[in-house]
Design a protein around this motif. Structure first.
Motif, short mmCIF file in Angstrom:
data_model
loop_
_atom_site.label_atom_id
_atom_site.label_comp_id
_atom_site.label_asym_id
_atom_site.label_seq_id
_atom_site.Cartn_x
_atom_site.Cartn_y
_atom_site.Cartn_z
N GLU A 136 -10.32 -4.56 14.82
CA GLU A 136 -10.41 -6.02 14.82
C GLU A 136 -9.37 -6.70 13.94
O GLU A 136 -9.53 -7.85 13.58
N TYR A 137 -8.31 -6.01 13.56
CA TYR A 137 -7.30 -6.61 12.68
C TYR A 137 -6.43 -7.58 13.48
O TYR A 137 -5.96 -7.27 14.56
N VAL A 138 -6.24 -8.77 12.93
CA VAL A 138 -5.41 -9.79 13.56
C VAL A 138 -4.17 -9.99 12.70
O VAL A 138 -4.28 -10.24 11.49
N LEU A 139 -3.00 -9.88 13.31
CA LEU A 139 -1.76 -10.08 12.56
C LEU A 139 -1.64 -11.52 12.12
O LEU A 139 -2.02 -12.44 12.86
N PRO A 140 -1.11 -11.78 10.94
CA PRO A 140 -0.92 -13.17 10.51
C PRO A 140 0.17 -13.86 11.32
O PRO A 140 0.98 -13.21 11.98
N LYS A 141 0.18 -15.16 11.26
CA LYS A 141 1.18 -15.95 11.99
C LYS A 141 2.22 -16.50 11.03
O LYS A 141 2.02 -16.54 9.83
N ILE A 142 3.33 -16.93 11.60
CA ILE A 142 4.39 -17.58 10.83
C ILE A 142 4.21 -19.09 11.00
O ILE A 142 4.17 -19.58 12.13
N TYR A 143 4.10 -19.79 9.89
CA TYR A 143 3.98 -21.25 9.91
C TYR A 143 5.22 -21.82 9.24
O TYR A 143 5.54 -21.47 8.11
N ARG A 144 5.92 -22.70 9.95
CA ARG A 144 7.15 -23.25 9.40
C ARG A 144 7.36 -24.67 9.90
O ARG A 144 7.08 -24.97 11.06
N LYS A 145 7.86 -25.52 9.02
CA LYS A 145 8.22 -26.87 9.41
C LYS A 145 9.73 -26.95 9.49
O LYS A 145 10.42 -26.74 8.50
N ASN A 146 10.25 -27.24 10.67
CA ASN A 146 11.69 -27.35 10.88
C ASN A 146 12.09 -28.81 10.86
O ASN A 146 11.43 -29.66 11.45
N TYR A 147 13.19 -29.10 10.17
CA TYR A 147 13.80 -30.42 10.19
C TYR A 147 15.13 -30.32 10.91
O TYR A 147 15.88 -29.37 10.71
N TYR A 148 15.43 -31.29 11.76
CA TYR A 148 16.69 -31.33 12.48
C TYR A 148 17.36 -32.68 12.23
O TYR A 148 16.68 -33.72 12.18
N CYS A 149 18.70 -32.68 12.08
CA CYS A 149 19.41 -33.95 12.09
C CYS A 149 19.41 -34.45 13.53
O CYS A 149 19.10 -33.71 14.47
N VAL A 150 19.75 -35.70 13.75
CA VAL A 150 19.65 -36.30 15.07
C VAL A 150 20.58 -35.60 16.05
O VAL A 150 20.19 -35.29 17.18
N SER A 151 21.80 -35.28 15.64
CA SER A 151 22.74 -34.67 16.56
C SER A 151 22.29 -33.27 16.96
O SER A 151 22.40 -32.88 18.13
N CYS A 152 21.76 -32.48 16.03
CA CYS A 152 21.28 -31.14 16.37
C CYS A 152 20.02 -31.20 17.22
O CYS A 152 19.83 -30.36 18.10
N ALA A 153 19.14 -32.16 16.98
CA ALA A 153 17.93 -32.29 17.78
C ALA A 153 18.26 -32.65 19.22
O ALA A 153 17.66 -32.12 20.16
N VAL A 154 19.26 -33.50 19.42
CA VAL A 154 19.68 -33.85 20.78
C VAL A 154 20.39 -32.67 21.42
O VAL A 154 20.15 -32.34 22.59
#
Length: 139
Positions: A61-79
């Protein structure tokens, strides 16, 4: 002079200056209120590796942990990386979040939920034309 966005592309609302954050794509430093942020939670291993790990594991019944991350993008990279897209003048007025599409959850005995597909039926408060639930009326 006319403006393209009512908040001038920022969300600082009365603050003089906001902190800078690192763009996850190009490492430039956009202000935190101007950067596009996305929160990501995903498994450490992909699906096939996860299956291999479960088969080789001693614990059932072991469940692997997850990766939690908040990504920030500049406007040009997000587009550029299609995190956000340019919208027409009329569509820029729409401030509602995009609809969330979820896969239907199957029951354990293999039956689909009633209503099937995405969304699961009519929105709350809208009648589907079916008879009201409850005990039958007696005379």
């Amino acid at each position: 002079m006319p403006v393209k966005r009512r908040n001038h592309g920022r969300s600082r609302h009365g603050r003089h200056k906001t902190n800078l954050v690192d763009c996850s794509h190009c490492n430039c430093k956009p202000p935190k209120d101007k950067a596009i942020s996305r929160y990501i939670s995903r498994n450490i291993a992909d699906a096939s590796s996860l299956r291999d790990l479960q088969e080789a594991s001693v614990y059932t019944e072991y469940v692997l942990p997850k990766i939690y991350r908040k990504n920030y993008y500049c406007v040009s990279c997000a587009v550029h990386s299609r995190v956000v897209r340019g919208r027409s003048r009329e569509d820029r007025r729409n401030r509602a979040p995009p609809p969330r599409f979820r896969r239907p959850v199957d029951k354990k005995d293999g039956e689909k939920k009633p209503g099937g597909g995405v969304g699961g039926g009519a929105p709350p408060g809208v009648s589907t034309g079916a008879a009201p639930a409850g005990p039958p009326k007696t005379a």
